[in-house]
Design a protein around this motif. Structure first.
Motif, PDB file in Angstrom:
ATOM      1  N   ASP A   1      -3.186   4.087 -15.101  1.00 37.19           N
ATOM      2  CA  ASP A   1      -2.296   3.258 -15.923  1.00 37.19           C
ATOM      3  C   ASP A   1      -1.038   2.829 -15.171  1.00 37.19           C
ATOM      4  O   ASP A   1      -0.091   2.300 -15.783  1.00 37.19           O
ATOM      5  N   ALA A   2      -1.017   3.027 -13.874  1.00 35.59           N
ATOM      6  CA  ALA A   2       0.170   2.646 -13.100  1.00 35.59           C
ATOM      7  C   ALA A   2       0.423   1.143 -13.213  1.00 35.59           C
ATOM      8  O   ALA A   2      -0.512   0.337 -13.272  1.00 35.59           O
ATOM      9  N   ARG A   3       1.698   0.795 -13.211  1.00 39.23           N
ATOM     10  CA  ARG A   3       2.071  -0.619 -13.217  1.00 39.23           C
ATOM     11  C   ARG A   3       2.073  -1.116 -11.775  1.00 39.23           C
ATOM     12  O   ARG A   3       2.781  -0.563 -10.929  1.00 39.23           O
ATOM     13  N   VAL A   4       1.278  -2.131 -11.497  1.00 45.02           N
ATOM     14  CA  VAL A   4       1.155  -2.663 -10.142  1.00 45.02           C
ATOM     15  C   VAL A   4       1.609  -4.117 -10.127  1.00 45.02           C
ATOM     16  O   VAL A   4       1.070  -4.955 -10.865  1.00 45.02           O
ATOM     17  N   LEU A   5       2.604  -4.412  -9.304  1.00 49.74           N
ATOM     18  CA  LEU A   5       3.035  -5.785  -9.053  1.00 49.74           C
ATOM     19  C   LEU A   5       2.548  -6.169  -7.667  1.00 49.74           C
ATOM     20  O   LEU A   5       2.547  -5.348  -6.742  1.00 49.74           O
ATOM     21  N   THR A   6       2.139  -7.411  -7.502  1.00 48.46           N
ATOM     22  CA  THR A   6       1.566  -7.796  -6.219  1.00 48.46           C
ATOM     23  C   THR A   6       1.760  -9.283  -5.971  1.00 48.46           C
ATOM     24  O   THR A   6       2.352 -10.001  -6.784  1.00 48.46           O
ATOM     25  N   ALA A  42      -3.833  -9.650  -5.058  1.00 53.71           N
ATOM     26  CA  ALA A  42      -4.217  -9.671  -6.464  1.00 53.71           C
ATOM     27  C   ALA A  42      -5.678  -9.291  -6.700  1.00 53.71           C
ATOM     28  O   ALA A  42      -5.993  -8.438  -7.542  1.00 53.71           O
ATOM     29  N   SER A  43      -6.601  -9.894  -5.961  1.00 57.66           N
ATOM     30  CA  SER A  43      -8.029  -9.621  -6.192  1.00 57.66           C
ATOM     31  C   SER A  43      -8.391  -8.182  -5.861  1.00 57.66           C
ATOM     32  O   SER A  43      -9.192  -7.552  -6.568  1.00 57.66           O
ATOM     33  N   VAL A  44      -7.805  -7.645  -4.796  1.00 57.39           N
ATOM     34  CA  VAL A  44      -8.093  -6.256  -4.421  1.00 57.39           C
ATOM     35  C   VAL A  44      -7.585  -5.310  -5.499  1.00 57.39           C
ATOM     36  O   VAL A  44      -8.259  -4.340  -5.860  1.00 57.39           O
ATOM     37  N   ALA A  45      -6.398  -5.582  -6.039  1.00 55.76           N
ATOM     38  CA  ALA A  45      -5.856  -4.735  -7.099  1.00 55.76           C
ATOM     39  C   ALA A  45      -6.740  -4.782  -8.341  1.00 55.76           C
ATOM     40  O   ALA A  45      -6.999  -3.745  -8.972  1.00 55.76           O
ATOM     41  N   ARG A  46      -7.231  -5.968  -8.673  1.00 55.12           N
ATOM     42  CA  ARG A  46      -8.117  -6.083  -9.838  1.00 55.12           C
ATOM     43  C   ARG A  46      -9.435  -5.348  -9.593  1.00 55.12           C
ATOM     44  O   ARG A  46      -9.967  -4.670 -10.488  1.00 55.12           O
ATOM     45  N   ALA A  47      -9.962  -5.470  -8.391  1.00 59.70           N
ATOM     46  CA  ALA A  47     -11.226  -4.817  -8.068  1.00 59.70           C
ATOM     47  C   ALA A  47     -11.101  -3.299  -8.153  1.00 59.70           C
ATOM     48  O   ALA A  47     -12.084  -2.601  -8.438  1.00 59.70           O
ATOM     49  N   ALA A  48      -9.899  -2.774  -7.914  1.00 57.55           N
ATOM     50  CA  ALA A  48      -9.680  -1.333  -7.992  1.00 57.55           C
ATOM     51  C   ALA A  48      -9.452  -0.855  -9.422  1.00 57.55           C
ATOM     52  O   ALA A  48      -9.326   0.346  -9.652  1.00 57.55           O
ATOM     53  N   ALA A  73      -7.123   2.477  -0.485  1.00 60.36           N
ATOM     54  CA  ALA A  73      -5.832   2.994  -0.951  1.00 60.36           C
ATOM     55  C   ALA A  73      -5.679   2.830  -2.456  1.00 60.36           C
ATOM     56  O   ALA A  73      -5.252   3.764  -3.156  1.00 60.36           O
ATOM     57  N   LEU A  74      -6.033   1.654  -2.961  1.00 55.49           N
ATOM     58  CA  LEU A  74      -5.865   1.412  -4.397  1.00 55.49           C
ATOM     59  C   LEU A  74      -6.870   2.187  -5.232  1.00 55.49           C
ATOM     60  O   LEU A  74      -6.579   2.566  -6.373  1.00 55.49           O
ATOM     61  N   ASP A  75      -8.045   2.437  -4.695  1.00 57.38           N
ATOM     62  CA  ASP A  75      -9.002   3.292  -5.408  1.00 57.38           C
ATOM     63  C   ASP A  75      -8.418   4.693  -5.593  1.00 57.38           C
ATOM     64  O   ASP A  75      -8.519   5.297  -6.664  1.00 57.38           O
ATOM     65  N   PHE A 104      -6.994  -2.230 -11.673  1.00 56.72           N
ATOM     66  CA  PHE A 104      -5.677  -2.509 -12.222  1.00 56.72           C
ATOM     67  C   PHE A 104      -5.622  -3.915 -12.830  1.00 56.72           C
ATOM     68  O   PHE A 104      -6.468  -4.762 -12.528  1.00 56.72           O
ATOM     69  N   ASP A 105      -4.619  -4.118 -13.658  1.00 62.13           N
ATOM     70  CA  ASP A 105      -4.318  -5.455 -14.186  1.00 62.13           C
ATOM     71  C   ASP A 105      -2.959  -5.853 -13.619  1.00 62.13           C
ATOM     72  O   ASP A 105      -1.921  -5.716 -14.271  1.00 62.13           O
ATOM     73  N   PRO A 106      -2.927  -6.336 -12.372  1.00 64.49           N
ATOM     74  CA  PRO A 106      -1.649  -6.506 -11.672  1.00 64.49           C
ATOM     75  C   PRO A 106      -0.848  -7.690 -12.196  1.00 64.49           C
ATOM     76  O   PRO A 106      -1.397  -8.675 -12.696  1.00 64.49           O
ATOM     77  N   GLU A 107       0.465  -7.589 -12.018  1.00 63.91           N
ATOM     78  CA  GLU A 107       1.374  -8.696 -12.308  1.00 63.91           C
ATOM     79  C   GLU A 107       1.657  -9.410 -10.988  1.00 63.91           C
ATOM     80  O   GLU A 107       2.140  -8.786 -10.042  1.00 63.91           O
ATOM     81  N   VAL A 108       1.360 -10.677 -10.911  1.00 67.78           N
ATOM     82  CA  VAL A 108       1.573 -11.447  -9.690  1.00 67.78           C
ATOM     83  C   VAL A 108       2.983 -12.024  -9.716  1.00 67.78           C
ATOM     84  O   VAL A 108       3.330 -12.802 -10.613  1.00 67.78           O
ATOM     85  N   VAL A 109       3.798 -11.650  -8.734  1.00 68.43           N
ATOM     86  CA  VAL A 109       5.201 -12.074  -8.714  1.00 68.43           C
ATOM     87  C   VAL A 109       5.458 -13.198  -7.718  1.00 68.43           C
ATOM     88  O   VAL A 109       6.521 -13.820  -7.747  1.00 68.43           O
ATOM     89  N   TRP A 110       4.500 -13.451  -6.830  1.00 66.19           N
ATOM     90  CA  TRP A 110       4.661 -14.517  -5.834  1.00 66.19           C
ATOM     91  C   TRP A 110       3.296 -14.842  -5.258  1.00 66.19           C
ATOM     92  O   TRP A 110       2.437 -13.972  -5.133  1.00 66.19           O
ATOM     93  N   THR A 111       3.079 -16.121  -4.924  1.00 65.46           N
ATOM     94  CA  THR A 111       1.777 -16.543  -4.400  1.00 65.46           C
ATOM     95  C   THR A 111       1.970 -17.407  -3.167  1.00 65.46           C
ATOM     96  O   THR A 111       2.790 -18.343  -3.183  1.00 65.46           O
ATOM     97  N   PRO A 112       1.237 -17.118  -2.074  1.00 72.27           N
ATOM     98  CA  PRO A 112       1.349 -17.946  -0.855  1.00 72.27           C
ATOM     99  C   PRO A 112       0.748 -19.321  -1.088  1.00 72.27           C
ATOM    100  O   PRO A 112      -0.037 -19.538  -2.027  1.00 72.27           O
ATOM    101  N   ASP A 113       1.091 -20.253  -0.200  1.00 74.75           N
ATOM    102  CA  ASP A 113       0.639 -21.638  -0.367  1.00 74.75           C
ATOM    103  C   ASP A 113      -0.843 -21.827  -0.069  1.00 74.75           C
ATOM    104  O   ASP A 113      -1.480 -22.722  -0.615  1.00 74.75           O
ATOM    105  N   GLY A 114      -1.405 -21.023   0.829  1.00 80.41           N
ATOM    106  CA  GLY A 114      -2.803 -21.227   1.201  1.00 80.41           C
ATOM    107  C   GLY A 114      -3.452 -19.939   1.661  1.00 80.41           C
ATOM    108  O   GLY A 114      -2.897 -18.841   1.522  1.00 80.41           O
ATOM    109  N   GLU A 115      -4.646 -20.081   2.234  1.00 77.34           N
ATOM    110  CA  GLU A 115      -5.403 -18.918   2.679  1.00 77.34           C
ATOM    111  C   GLU A 115      -4.858 -18.337   3.979  1.00 77.34           C
ATOM    112  O   GLU A 115      -5.006 -17.150   4.252  1.00 77.34           O
ATOM    113  N   GLU A 116      -4.257 -19.166   4.839  1.00 74.45           N
ATOM    114  CA  GLU A 116      -3.709 -18.687   6.104  1.00 74.45           C
ATOM    115  C   GLU A 116      -2.278 -18.214   5.875  1.00 74.45           C
ATOM    116  O   GLU A 116      -1.391 -19.002   5.564  1.00 74.45           O
TER     117      GLU A 116
END
Length: 353
Positions: free
Chosen positions: A56-61, A68-74, A46-48, A76-88
């Motif tokens: 040049d779209a602005r992407v927040l994630t 975040a990593s998927v957006a960067r791999a596609a 989807a992001l590709d 983009f230079d995403p703005e991270v607005v929130w981060t979960p506590d762990g991998e699960e």
């Protein structure tokens, strides 16, 4: 240029190919069965497509593993607005991420998941009116808020100019695993208007008795029949002499049920020299692969012929067939005109797109 809020449910769809018909509360079991993450790959598609249209779209994630990593791999230079506590991650994490995206003023929430994720996104959006659009990655997709493919979602996110109210539906996964479909309207939300946004799933199928009888009359000795879910194929199973899994995939050959409600690996193990996958399109949507039958994976399909069956009334409400196997090359091979069995002898030509 639009500001896109992007959120990924990293475990969406993991239960599909291993026969769990959903991932809610079943992540550990899915992993024990050998399930691998499906959603990140769908997110990248989807992001590709989004990047191809609007680099040049602005992407927040959200922070990893929720985007975040998927957006960067596609690209983009995403703005991270929130981060979960762990991998699960959980549904609560999805809701918190979307709340942060809405608070940041995004124009659209582009999410990756299934119906359960759609419910979480809709709840977080609340009364804000922010439009949402789903990248299909779950096992069950009954809601009319998803694009027909991941790449279509990326294109729509850039190109749409109007929105309309669409339904978010979910089902009871435990009942679903037991063969019963219990749907529940969870929300009505704003969704981009586009031809590549799928319709709500319709459950009616019409009479299929003559179709099933005609199919059973023509089964061949030594051929392995891989029978998909749904009431239409269920009628064929009964005509063959067994009560199959109504929402799973069964394998039958020469009067014997080889696999009941099988996973991808179980189906592959049961395949023979000649194999026929039998499926019926989803009413109102037209999908024959990629919705509720991910056990019929590219590996299974590449070793099989495909037979599509449907009642005439179901086809009247579809217009065309759709495929979304997760393998773009295979999807392309499956596209084109296909004969669909609609009665004991009758067939109808329908285009697969």
């Amino acid at each position: 240029m639009r500001t896109i809020g992007f959120v990924l449910n990293p475990i969406a769809g993991m239960g599909g190919r291993v026969g769990l018909k959903g991932t809610d509360g079943k992540v550990a079991e899915a992993r024990e069965r050998g399930a691998e993450p499906r959603a990140p790959g769908r997110a990248r598609e989807a992001l590709d497509a989004l990047h191809d249209r609007a680099p040049d779209a602005r992407v927040l994630t959200a922070g990893d593993p929720m985007g975040a990593s998927v957006a960067r791999a596609a690209g983009f230079d995403p703005e991270v607005v929130w981060t979960p506590d762990g991998e699960e991650t959980s549904g609560e994490d999805t809701r918190r991420a979307v709340e942060a995206l809405v608070a940041a003023g995004v124009d659209l929430v582009l999410f990756v998941g299934g119906d359960g994720t759609a419910v979480d996104v809709a709840r977080a959006i609340g009364d804000s009116g922010t439009p949402m659009l789903g990248v299909p990655a779950g096992v069950k997709i009954y809601s009319s808020v998803f694009a027909v493919t991941p790449r279509a979602a990326g294109r729509i996110a850039v190109d749409y100019d109007r929105v309309a109210e669409r339904e978010v539906n979910d089902i009871d996964e435990d009942a679903y695993r037991g063969g019963e479909v219990v749907t529940d309207l969870k929300a009505v939300v704003q969704v981009p208007i586009a031809s590549e946004v799928q319709s709500s799933k319709q459950l009616g199928g019409g009479s299929v008795e003559s179709l099933a009888a005609g199919f059973a009359d023509e089964v061949e000795s030594g051929v392995t029949y891989v029978l998909g879910p749904g009431s239409t194929v269920g009628a064929i199973k009964r005509e063959l002499g067994f009560e199959g899994s109504p929402l799973g995939v069964d394998v039958w050959r020469d009067g014997e049920v080889l696999v009941r409600d099988g996973s991808e690996s179980e189906i592959l193990d049961a395949l023979g020299d000649r194999n026929v996958v039998v499926v019926s399109p989803i009413g109102g949507q037209g999908f024959v692969f990629g919705r509720g039958n991910q056990q019929l994976s590219p590996a299974v399909l590449r070793r099989s012929e495909v037979q599509v069956v449907a009642s005439p009334s179901k086809l009247d409400g579809i217009g065309e067939l759709r495929v979304d196997t997760g393998d773009p090359d295979l999807d392309e091979e499956l596209r084109g005109w296909r004969k669909v069995r609609v009665g004991r002898f009758e067939q109808r030509l329908l285009r697969t797109v």
